[in-house]
Scaffold this active site. Structure first.
Site, PDB file in Angstrom:
ATOM      1  N   TYR A  50       0.846  -1.195   0.000  1.00 39.00           N
ATOM      2  CA  TYR A  50       0.000   0.000   0.000  1.00 39.00           C
ATOM      3  C   TYR A  50       0.887   1.252   0.000  1.00 39.00           C
ATOM      4  O   TYR A  50       2.088   1.195   0.274  1.00 39.00           O
ATOM      5  CB  TYR A  50      -0.924  -0.036   1.222  1.00 39.00           C
ATOM      6  CG  TYR A  50      -1.859   1.138   1.347  1.00 39.00           C
ATOM      7  CD1 TYR A  50      -2.841   1.372   0.396  1.00 39.00           C
ATOM      8  CD2 TYR A  50      -1.764   2.012   2.424  1.00 39.00           C
ATOM      9  CE1 TYR A  50      -3.706   2.457   0.513  1.00 39.00           C
ATOM     10  CE2 TYR A  50      -2.622   3.099   2.549  1.00 39.00           C
ATOM     11  CZ  TYR A  50      -3.584   3.314   1.584  1.00 39.00           C
ATOM     12  OH  TYR A  50      -4.437   4.389   1.691  1.00 39.00           O
ATOM     13  N   THR A  67       1.563   3.699   1.879  1.00 40.86           N
ATOM     14  CA  THR A  67       2.346   4.115   3.046  1.00 40.86           C
ATOM     15  C   THR A  67       3.314   3.045   3.543  1.00 40.86           C
ATOM     16  O   THR A  67       4.007   3.247   4.543  1.00 40.86           O
ATOM     17  CB  THR A  67       1.418   4.495   4.210  1.00 40.86           C
ATOM     18  OG1 THR A  67       0.566   3.373   4.517  1.00 40.86           O
ATOM     19  CG2 THR A  67       0.565   5.704   3.863  1.00 40.86           C
ATOM     20  N   LYS A  68       3.382   1.909   2.847  1.00 37.02           N
ATOM     21  CA  LYS A  68       4.241   0.825   3.310  1.00 37.02           C
ATOM     22  C   LYS A  68       5.712   1.080   2.942  1.00 37.02           C
ATOM     23  O   LYS A  68       6.030   1.924   2.117  1.00 37.02           O
ATOM     24  CB  LYS A  68       3.765  -0.510   2.738  1.00 37.02           C
ATOM     25  CG  LYS A  68       2.394  -0.943   3.237  1.00 37.02           C
ATOM     26  CD  LYS A  68       2.396  -1.135   4.748  1.00 37.02           C
ATOM     27  CE  LYS A  68       1.130  -1.783   5.284  1.00 37.02           C
ATOM     28  NZ  LYS A  68      -0.070  -0.953   5.196  1.00 37.02           N
ATOM     29  N   ASN A  69       6.608   0.305   3.555  1.00 37.19           N
ATOM     30  CA  ASN A  69       8.056   0.485   3.328  1.00 37.19           C
ATOM     31  C   ASN A  69       8.435   0.255   1.873  1.00 37.19           C
ATOM     32  O   ASN A  69       9.400   0.833   1.373  1.00 37.19           O
ATOM     33  CB  ASN A  69       8.851  -0.462   4.214  1.00 37.19           C
ATOM     34  CG  ASN A  69       8.704  -0.121   5.695  1.00 37.19           C
ATOM     35  OD1 ASN A  69       7.861   0.688   6.079  1.00 37.19           O
ATOM     36  ND2 ASN A  69       9.529  -0.720   6.526  1.00 37.19           N
TER      37      ASN A  69
END
Length: 389
Positions: free
Chosen positions: A183, A185-187
């Site tokens: 997604y 906002t993921k790393n």
């Protein structure tokens, strides 16, 4: 310290020119759906995770759902999981007709408590879904022993834990299936996307079919390779009652670039994480406990938890204060037992999982991403200190 002129967002994807060039390349190829670029991303990701198989999907939610199906979880089965998680973990269990059973968390790691898991096992229990919360691996030695003893399927929700390791083994390799989120906002982001990793080829083969309507061939193979070696046209078949869970090449092209810089970005995230801990250590708050030198945190979230034995101030008041001072924050998460639909359906309440309830009422996530500047971290810490003082 002067008021920050710009709003500091809570989450920010680290997307640059290389990702844009990757997108352009796919667009110019005239094939943007699931195809050779997605296939390449799968190969690179399974190599990074040291897993035998990887199947790219459109979300971690899809990964969880297909994992349960592939593990044979059916109607009226019970699946034990943590109450400190996002709705998709619970919804996936419900979607296969099973019942989610909550095992409370540890009060220091915020991960599922292995002792509580054992207490929740019944004759109907068929699987455990653990969540490596905020990027901290669960206690996999204990959990694997439980799964083996009671012959339970083990699914790892690694949405926060792409880079994480336990005893130098990548998360996603301990259970039957690992589920990952890409997604925004993921790393590692593909804007929207997910992945299954597994060392079981039967699971990956089924997931590959189920992700595109249950068809016998991917669309790009049907269109580009319509003839077999014997030169006879071959129709596709529908093998399973599948879903529309595939990842397009457009998204995968971003993932390929993101994977190249994931370890570099991890070092930056770790630096910010440690800076927060040092600057905020004397406040009436608690941090997630990194319980062993033999684990590697993914540093997906930096969490602070208000210590109610030391302060009467509320988490919501702190969140409001920070937002007024142009600092974005997140609440990851409220306890799942507080959510209306689950309270109504399963009669969950404040006593169902007391540790999770306390955490969910007092937890706050601070900005943590590679583009976050050190002066912004200083400003955030300054404002948090001023709130308490």
């Amino acid at each position: 310290m002067k008021l920050n002129k710009k709003f500091i967002v809570f989450g920010k994807p680290n997307i640059g020119k290389a990702e844009i060039e990757g997108i352009k390349s796919v667009v110019n190829s005239k094939w943007v759906g699931t195809g050779p670029v997605t296939n390449k991303f799968e190969k690179l990701f399974k190599k990074y995770k040291n897993s035998k198989n990887a199947v790219a999907l459109n979300s971690c939610t899809a990964a969880l759902h297909l994992s349960l199906i592939a593990c044979g979880i059916k109607k009226n089965d019970e699946v034990i999981t943590t109450p400190m998680t996002f709705a998709s973990t619970i919804n996936s269990i419900i979607h296969v007709g099973a019942r989610p059973i909550l095992a409370d968390i540890e009060n220091d790691t915020f991960n599922i408590d292995p002792n509580e898991v054992v207490k929740k096992i019944t004759k109907r229990t068929k699987a455990i879904i653990i969540v490596h919360f905020a990027g901290l691996p669960c206690k996999m030695t204990e959990i694997k022993k439980i799964a083996k003893k009671y012959k339970l399927k083990l699914i790892e929700d690694c949405a926060h834990a792409i880079e994480a390791k336990y005893n130098n083994i990548h998360t996603g390799n301990f259970g039957d299936v690992g589920c990952f989120s890409f997604y925004s906002t993921k790393n590692l982001t593909t804007v929207e996307g997910g992945m299954i990793t597994t060392n079981n080829s039967k699971i990956s083969d089924l997931a590959r079919i189920m992700r595109i309507h249950g068809l016998s061939k991917d669309a790009w193979k049907r269109d580009l390779q319509v003839k077999e070696k014997n030169d006879h046209f071959k129709h596709y078949d529908v093998k399973e009652i599948g879903y529309k869970y595939n990842m397009p090449d457009l998204n995968a092209s971003i993932g390929i670039v993101q994977l190249k810089k994931i370890e570099k970005n991890l070092k930056v995230r770790k630096k910010i994480y440690e800076m927060y801990k040092e600057k905020l250590k004397n406040l009436p708050i608690k941090f997630q406990k990194i319980y062993s030198k033999n684990i590697s945190h993914a540093y997906h979230l930096f969490l602070i938890v208000l210590d109610k034995e030391k302060t009467n101030l509320s988490r919501d008041a702190l969140a409001t204060f920070l937002l007024k001072n142009k600092i974005g924050v997140g609440i990851n998460y409220r306890s799942i037992t507080d959510m209306h639909i689950y309270k109504k359906r399963f009669k969950w309440n404040k006593n169902t999982a007391k540790q999770s309830k306390y955490l969910g009422d007092n937890i706050l996530s601070l900005p943590l991403y590679p583009d976050l500047k050190m002066n912004e971290v200083n400003y955030i810490c300054y404002k948090i200190k001023s709130f308490f003082n």
